[in-house]
Design an enzyme around this catalytic site. Structure first.
Site, mmCIF file in Angstrom:
data_model
loop_
_atom_site.group_PDB
_atom_site.id
_atom_site.type_symbol
_atom_site.label_atom_id
_atom_site.label_comp_id
_atom_site.label_asym_id
_atom_site.label_seq_id
_atom_site.Cartn_x
_atom_site.Cartn_y
_atom_site.Cartn_z
ATOM 1 N N GLU B 28 0.843 -1.194 0.000
ATOM 2 C CA GLU B 28 0.000 0.000 0.000
ATOM 3 C C GLU B 28 0.878 1.243 0.000
ATOM 4 O O GLU B 28 1.793 1.374 0.815
ATOM 5 C CB GLU B 28 -0.907 -0.015 1.235
ATOM 6 C CG GLU B 28 -1.925 -1.167 1.192
ATOM 7 C CD GLU B 28 -2.443 -1.564 2.582
ATOM 8 O OE1 GLU B 28 -2.887 -2.712 2.756
ATOM 9 O OE2 GLU B 28 -2.379 -0.711 3.513
ATOM 10 N N LEU B 57 -6.211 -1.874 -0.331
ATOM 11 C CA LEU B 57 -5.968 -1.943 1.106
ATOM 12 C C LEU B 57 -6.414 -3.310 1.614
ATOM 13 O O LEU B 57 -7.542 -3.456 2.116
ATOM 14 C CB LEU B 57 -6.747 -0.812 1.784
ATOM 15 C CG LEU B 57 -6.146 -0.275 3.074
ATOM 16 C CD1 LEU B 57 -6.805 1.048 3.449
ATOM 17 C CD2 LEU B 57 -6.264 -1.281 4.203
ATOM 18 N N GLU B 59 -4.414 -6.631 3.379
ATOM 19 C CA GLU B 59 -3.172 -7.331 3.740
ATOM 20 C C GLU B 59 -3.193 -8.786 3.317
ATOM 21 O O GLU B 59 -2.204 -9.320 2.817
ATOM 22 C CB GLU B 59 -2.945 -7.246 5.259
ATOM 23 C CG GLU B 59 -2.428 -5.903 5.729
ATOM 24 C CD GLU B 59 -3.494 -4.821 5.691
ATOM 25 O OE1 GLU B 59 -4.693 -5.182 5.681
ATOM 26 O OE2 GLU B 59 -3.138 -3.632 5.668
ATOM 27 N N GLN B 81 2.244 -2.287 5.680
ATOM 28 C CA GLN B 81 2.559 -0.919 6.069
ATOM 29 C C GLN B 81 3.075 -0.771 7.499
ATOM 30 O O GLN B 81 3.938 0.063 7.744
ATOM 31 C CB GLN B 81 1.350 -0.026 5.857
ATOM 32 C CG GLN B 81 1.741 1.443 5.713
ATOM 33 C CD GLN B 81 0.668 2.226 4.996
ATOM 34 O OE1 GLN B 81 -0.341 2.590 5.584
ATOM 35 N NE2 GLN B 81 0.878 2.462 3.717
ATOM 36 N N ALA B 83 3.954 -3.420 11.105
ATOM 37 C CA ALA B 83 4.017 -4.817 11.555
ATOM 38 C C ALA B 83 2.748 -5.219 12.289
ATOM 39 O O ALA B 83 2.337 -6.374 12.242
ATOM 40 C CB ALA B 83 5.238 -5.031 12.442
ATOM 41 N N PHE B 87 -1.218 -8.936 11.731
ATOM 42 C CA PHE B 87 -2.305 -9.719 12.322
ATOM 43 C C PHE B 87 -3.392 -10.015 11.290
ATOM 44 O O PHE B 87 -4.022 -11.056 11.306
ATOM 45 C CB PHE B 87 -2.943 -8.959 13.490
ATOM 46 C CG PHE B 87 -2.068 -8.839 14.706
ATOM 47 C CD1 PHE B 87 -2.044 -7.669 15.447
ATOM 48 C CD2 PHE B 87 -1.282 -9.890 15.117
ATOM 49 C CE1 PHE B 87 -1.248 -7.548 16.576
ATOM 50 C CE2 PHE B 87 -0.478 -9.782 16.250
ATOM 51 C CZ PHE B 87 -0.462 -8.597 16.982
ATOM 52 N N HIS B 128 0.704 0.423 15.571
ATOM 53 C CA HIS B 128 1.751 0.860 14.658
ATOM 54 C C HIS B 128 3.146 0.594 15.210
ATOM 55 O O HIS B 128 4.132 0.744 14.510
ATOM 56 C CB HIS B 128 1.614 2.357 14.356
ATOM 57 C CG HIS B 128 0.476 2.669 13.428
ATOM 58 N ND1 HIS B 128 -0.829 2.383 13.714
ATOM 59 C CD2 HIS B 128 0.454 3.261 12.203
ATOM 60 C CE1 HIS B 128 -1.609 2.781 12.725
ATOM 61 N NE2 HIS B 128 -0.861 3.321 11.789
#
Lengths: 436, 325, 356
Positions: B28, B57, B59, B81, B83, B87, B128
């Protein structure tokens, strides 16, 4: 010049007899190569070379007794005390259990010590400190701890080692990886050492120095007889129930690979009687003038080994089943014959059982296994004519002889002990009442 | 040339695109925007939209399609984008990327590199800053690389792309621009699975990775100053597989160990290192292994994160504790 | 004021042969051999599926999902594929794998509970248990083919249940955005274990969902092998010529249980099953072939014997193949193990030896 001193091999030993040197002056030895055999209190221990180098001089010859910390052998200059990594790694596994065994056995069999607790508190120490203690042959329980938690630090250990080096009675050698106990590789038949001098032609008598196991036995018998006022109580028991029981159990035991003699049954029958009459499972602290009641039940079994009498020990016999006792006995008797038993296997008994029935003669009077309070000898199971309800019948009779320390036990107690044992042996099914 | 970690990574990616036509980079905002941290700056302009492209968008979509691309024979470098967003695609990561080789009996491989920024102390919103490497230990299949400096970052990324098996490449946000270092401009690799002894010492071993390496070095310096402690600092660099040999050699030598990481304590890399020390060199230990880590809570809000992420005083305290006799 | 339009409630599924086998559409131009191959493949698929179930009941195979009733869908989607095309399937498309060239022995070996190695030239990914993930793999394969400039198309197959998973939707989305050369096939067999189609989605058909992602879609009678073949062929040609992805929904029915561990009598009507039995794809196609003079009852009997023998022979071989070494799964993970993995492997071996 590097010296090697007799290390503390455990069991509170003060001395050991040099049984056999495996090296001689001038020999080049490698680190951990078997170097000599010493004998302490019925256990033969092999000591490996503490360095790689050339043997300079043997200081204590075979047959002589060395004191703890005494120099046994010297090595020429240039001998390397480098620790081979494989040696230290391979003993790593054994360290924990061996050091525990050393501290356990030394704590357990000391005659002095008022506590009758079974569980000995474990010494706190980091793994590296334990390993170093093992290498130095030091029992961590002996080392005073500076840390408030009672934990022995490396500093504490090193200090103690320095002091011990200076004072030989407690001394240890800063050797590499000396094992506290090691099974002996006996090459010979384990026979008593030959006489030191051949008889002269025409001599009227011949001298033979008392060495090895014989010497040890002599010392122990002297001590026991001199110190303990022995009294003896006799009885006989009707072995019919035992004979029948053994007959029934024997084939089943055989299926499980175990040879069942009368001894395991007798050991099992002994335990409840010892529990009922704890004075028989005790010892006398002569210095403190106190009775030490043992809360463990380690039964010594007298064995007629080729070199002499040995008493291997069935530890915690109260926690073993009959078949487990039989298995232990097989192992211990075989080990006694081969002189391959370790120190914990021949020490620490709280009561001894002596089967003298197999020797010839019907019964005898045993000498107490110092420092215990009593010893029970069982004689030969023989068919005899006895009177039952006014008639003469034939029964298998087993003579019992109980020698006891008359300072602690009177005739009445001895009689009651024997009567209880006899009742239980004649009605072994009563064991089931307390079976869990 | 003096480079920040961002610049070193950017150069590494450019070199990969040049050397190997099979390499594609996507995620992304990585195209025209050059990535939210500018790690892919200029790459789309230089190498074209076929090979450097933005994705929807999604993952799971990013990782799932990258698995297909890797099996086909490309060398995809997928960016997630942050870590914490890993999830979202755990299923494709741990039931697919790590297992395609296993499932096919070796017929198909998955030479995939997943890059993601992580790390605290930079005042980001939730998820983040999370450290997630510990989760991947329990479903083995990803090599996990966490560099602590620009030089290592460039060489390790090159090795990651060259590796035929999946690699998770975690980049610490704080370290992205915190310092410059001399980095060669040409292509070079650093072996995966090799830790680095950054500073030799005799008394205690301190192991760390990512942004905890400078923290460990600072604490080591203080320990030397205040107590003369000689600290050996090891930068793990790869947290899976761990360089057990280097760890064991060091702890055998010093007998005292501290491990530092941002991730929570339970089941983390520190726990695994402690287990390895237990198995391989327990009898050298003079004190228990100390773990200085994030706490066993979710990563806290920016206003409180400074109390969560290990810092110099906490590491120094641990060093003092393990230095006790 | 805006009018919110409802998408048509009914779309007519594309059909070439009706339930009786009569031609109601345009029959694709195939050779006799091609027609017969389709028939044999469906037959083989059915008998093979039944065989695995039998083996499972005999304790010689692990859990298996029957494809009874879905043979036309499975065969029809795989038959028009070319050698360089890729296929990702779920666990109910073994007939597709067989058409692509995966050996029967390999499949039976896998149902013994061991890891099969599909020949790489089949370009079939391993059977996928994790629902819908394979749809993204297919899109990725297609994207890669496009990037590499190859002539290959990727086909991803899933069931009605899978359309609810996020990965299915992300796959359609990526396919549309990147115009990937991919055909995504939803085999709508009416049931996701015990959850019926109507509870899986409120959309009138799954085909209707494609346009929402910008992906053209087709609804086809999944029990009409010629229709499936035709639709598939067109979709492959579209993708190959750079016109992007297609979503195909095949309407079919799962006549058997979800797997050998399932009991469908607990949740569905026997009457419903009977309705679909009457639409049997193999019976329908057989009638067509006979009507066309391409087949006979006699040949059918011979085929039964041939197919059974082929399968039993393969079973014989596969069941007698030596099991893999207990530690072989370490090899499946990597060919450059760490010292740690080597230690663990040695430990496994030690205990495995003790067992022997």
């Amino acid at each position: 010049m590097q010296e090697f001193r007799l290390p503390d091999l455990g069991e509170g030993m003060h001395e050991a007899e040099i049984r056999r040197w495996l090296v001689k002056p001038g020999d080049s030895v490698k680190l951990d190569q078997p170097m000599l055999e010493v004998e302490t209190d019925k256990a033969v221990v092999e000591i490996p070379a503490p360095v790689s180098g050339r043997v300079a001089e043997i200081k204590v010859p075979e047959g002589k007794v060395a004191q703890l910390g005494e120099v046994l052998v010297t090595f020429e200059n240039g001998a390397t005390a480098s620790s081979s990594p494989s040696a230290s790694v391979s003993v790593q596994r054994g360290v924990q259990s061996d050091v525990a065994a050393v501290s356990a056995s030394s704590a357990g069999s000391n005659g002095s010590g008022g506590s009758a607790t079974v569980t000995r508190p474990r010494v706190l120490a980091a793994p590296a400190v334990r390993k170093r203690a093992f290498e130095l042959g030091i029992d961590l329980a002996q080392v005073p701890a500076s840390h408030p938690s009672g934990r022995v630090t490396m500093d504490d250990l090193e200090k103690f080692a320095q002091q011990a080096k200076a004072a030989p009675t407690q001394s240890v050698q800063a050797a590499q990886a000396v094992p506290a106990v090691m099974p002996v590789q006996t090459n010979g038949t384990g026979a008593a050492p030959a006489p030191t001098k051949p008889p002269e032609a025409g001599a009227q008598e011949e001298r033979q120095a008392l060495t090895g196991l014989r010497r040890r036995i002599a010392e122990r018998m002297e001590r026991s007889w001199r110190t303990i006022p022995h009294a003896v109580a006799f009885d006989e028991l009707d072995g019919s129930a035992l004979v029948a029981l053994r007959q029934q159990l024997k084939p089943v035991a055989e299926q499980r690979g175990v040879r069942l003699t009368y001894m395991p049954l007798l050991v099992k029958l002994l335990i409840p009687v010892l529990k009922e009459y704890p004075i028989f499972n005790a010892s006398f602290d002569e210095e403190q003038r106190a009775i030490i009641y043992k809360r463990v039940y380690h039964i010594g079994i007298a064995v007629d080994a080729p070199e002499g009498l040995l008493v291997p020990v069935i530890r915690d016999a109260d926690r073993l089943s009959i078949i487990e006792i039989a298995q232990r006995m097989e192992h211990l008797i075989a080990g006694a014959q081969k002189r391959s038993l370790t120190i914990p296997e021949v020490t620490g008994s709280t009561f001894t059982l002596n089967n003298i029935g197999g020797f010839g003669g019907s019964s005898g009077v045993p000498i107490i296994n110092y420092p215990e309070a009593a010893i029970l000898a069982v004689g030969r199971l023989q068919e005899k004519a006895v009177v039952v309800n006014g008639s003469i019948v034939v029964r298998s009779i087993m003579p019992l002889t109980l020698s006891f320390d008359h300072r602690l036990i009177d005739g009445g107690a001895a009689g009651r002990f024997l009567a209880r044992f006899k009742a239980l042996a004649e009605h072994p099914q009563q064991l089931m009442l307390d079976m869990i | 040339m003096q480079m920040t970690m961002i610049e070193a990574l950017n150069q590494a990616l450019a070199l990969e695109l040049e050397r190997d036509k099979r390499v594609v980079i996507f995620g992304e905002d990585i195209g025209a925007n050059g990535g939210v941290f500018r790690v892919t700056e200029g790459l789309q302009r230089k190498f074209g939209v076929q090979r450097v492209f933005d994705t929807p968008l999604a993952e799971s979509g990013i990782i799932g399609t990258s698995v297909g691309m890797a099996v086909y024979g490309l060398r995809p470098i997928a960016e997630i984008q942050f870590a914490g967003f890993l999830f979202v695609c755990m299923n494709q990561l741990l039931s697919q990327a790590t297992r395609i080789r296993f499932r096919s009996g070796g017929a198909y491989t998955c030479p995939l590199v997943v890059r993601a920024p992580y790390g605290g102390g930079v005042r980001t919103p939730e998820l983040h800053s999370d450290s997630v490497e510990g989760l991947f230990l329990q479903s083995p299949g990803f090599k996990i690389i966490i560099p602590s400096n620009p030089y290592d970052a460039k060489g390790l990324l090159a090795s990651a792309v060259a590796d035929p098996e999946p690699v998770l490449f975690l980049e610490n946000i704080k370290l992205y621009r915190s310092f410059r270092q001399e980095v060669p401009e040409d292509y070079y690799t650093i072996p995966i699975g090799k830790a680095k002894v950054v500073q030799e010492g005799r008394d205690v071993t301190v192991m760390a990775y990512g942004a905890m390496v400078p923290v460990a070095l600072e604490a080591a310096k203080k320990a030397q100053q205040e107590a003369g402690t000689s600290v050996e600092v090891i930068d793990l660099r790869t947290v899976w597989p761990l360089d057990e040999e280097t760890i064991v050699n060091s702890v055998t030598k010093t007998g005292r160990a501290v491990i530092v990481h941002e991730a929570p304590k339970a089941g983390g890399v520190g726990a695994e290192v402690t287990a390895i020390i237990n198995e391989k060199c327990l009898f050298s230990l003079l004190q228990p292994v100390a773990r200085v880590t994030g706490y066993d809570t979710p990563y806290p809000v920016p206003g409180q994160e400074d109390y969560y992420v290990p810092n110099v005083p906490r590491v120094l305290d641990a060093i003092r504790r393990v230095m006790e006799p | 004021m805006v009018t919110i339009q409802q998408i048509e409630d009914t779309m007519t599924p594309y059909q070439i042969l009706d339930v009786e086998g009569n031609v109601v559409g345009s029959v694709p131009k195939l050779s006799t051999e091609q027609f017969l191959q389709l028939y044999r493949a469906m037959y083989l698929g059915r008998v093979f599926s039944n065989k695995i179930i039998a083996l499972q009941r005999q304790g010689r195979a692990t859990t298996f999902g029957s494809l009874l009733g879905q043979e036309a869908s499975a065969v029809g989607l795989a038959a028009p594929m070319q050698a360089q095309d890729w296929l990702t399937t779920s666990y109910r498309e073994i007939a597709s794998l067989i058409v692509r060239g995966v050996p029967l022995t390999t499949l039976i070996y896998s149902f013994r509970g061991f890891t099969p190695v599909f020949p790489k030239e089949t370009r079939c990914l391993p059977v996928q248990i994790v629902i819908a993930t394979q749809m993204l793999h297919a899109v990725g394969l297609g994207m890669a083919a496009k990037i590499a400039g190859d002539n290959a198309v990727a086909v991803g197959v899933c069931g009605d249940g899978a359309t609810s998973e996020g990965d299915f939707n992300e796959a359609l989305n990526f396919a549309g955005v990147f115009q990937a050369p991919v055909v995504l096939v939803v085999q709508n067999n009416g049931w996701a274990i015990s959850v019926p189609r109507r509870l899986q989605s409120a959309a009138p058909t799954f085909a209707a969902r494609g346009p929402g992602f910008g992906v053209p879609s087709v609804l086809v009678d999944g029990n009409d092998v010629l229709a499936v073949y035709d639709v598939m062929q067109q979709a492959l040609a579209r993708a190959r010529s750079g016109h992007g992805p297609t979503l195909i929904e095949t309407l079919t029915y799962r006549l058997g249980a979800h797997t050998t561990a399932d009991d469908p009598t607990r949740y569905r009507d026997a009457a419903e099953v009977e309705v679909w039995k009457a639409k049997d794809p193999i019976v329908r196609f057989k009638r067509f072939l006979i009507q066309r003079g391409l087949w006979s009852e006699e040949q059918d009997q011979q085929l039964i014997a041939v197919v059974e023998e082929e399968i039993n022979e393969a079973a014989n071989i596969a069941l007698n193949m030596p099991p893999p070494a207990p530690d072989s799964f370490f090899d499946y993970l990597t060919d450059s193990p760490t010292p740690r993995l080597l230690e663990q492997r040695a430990e496994l071996r030690r205990f495995a030896q003790q067992d022997q």
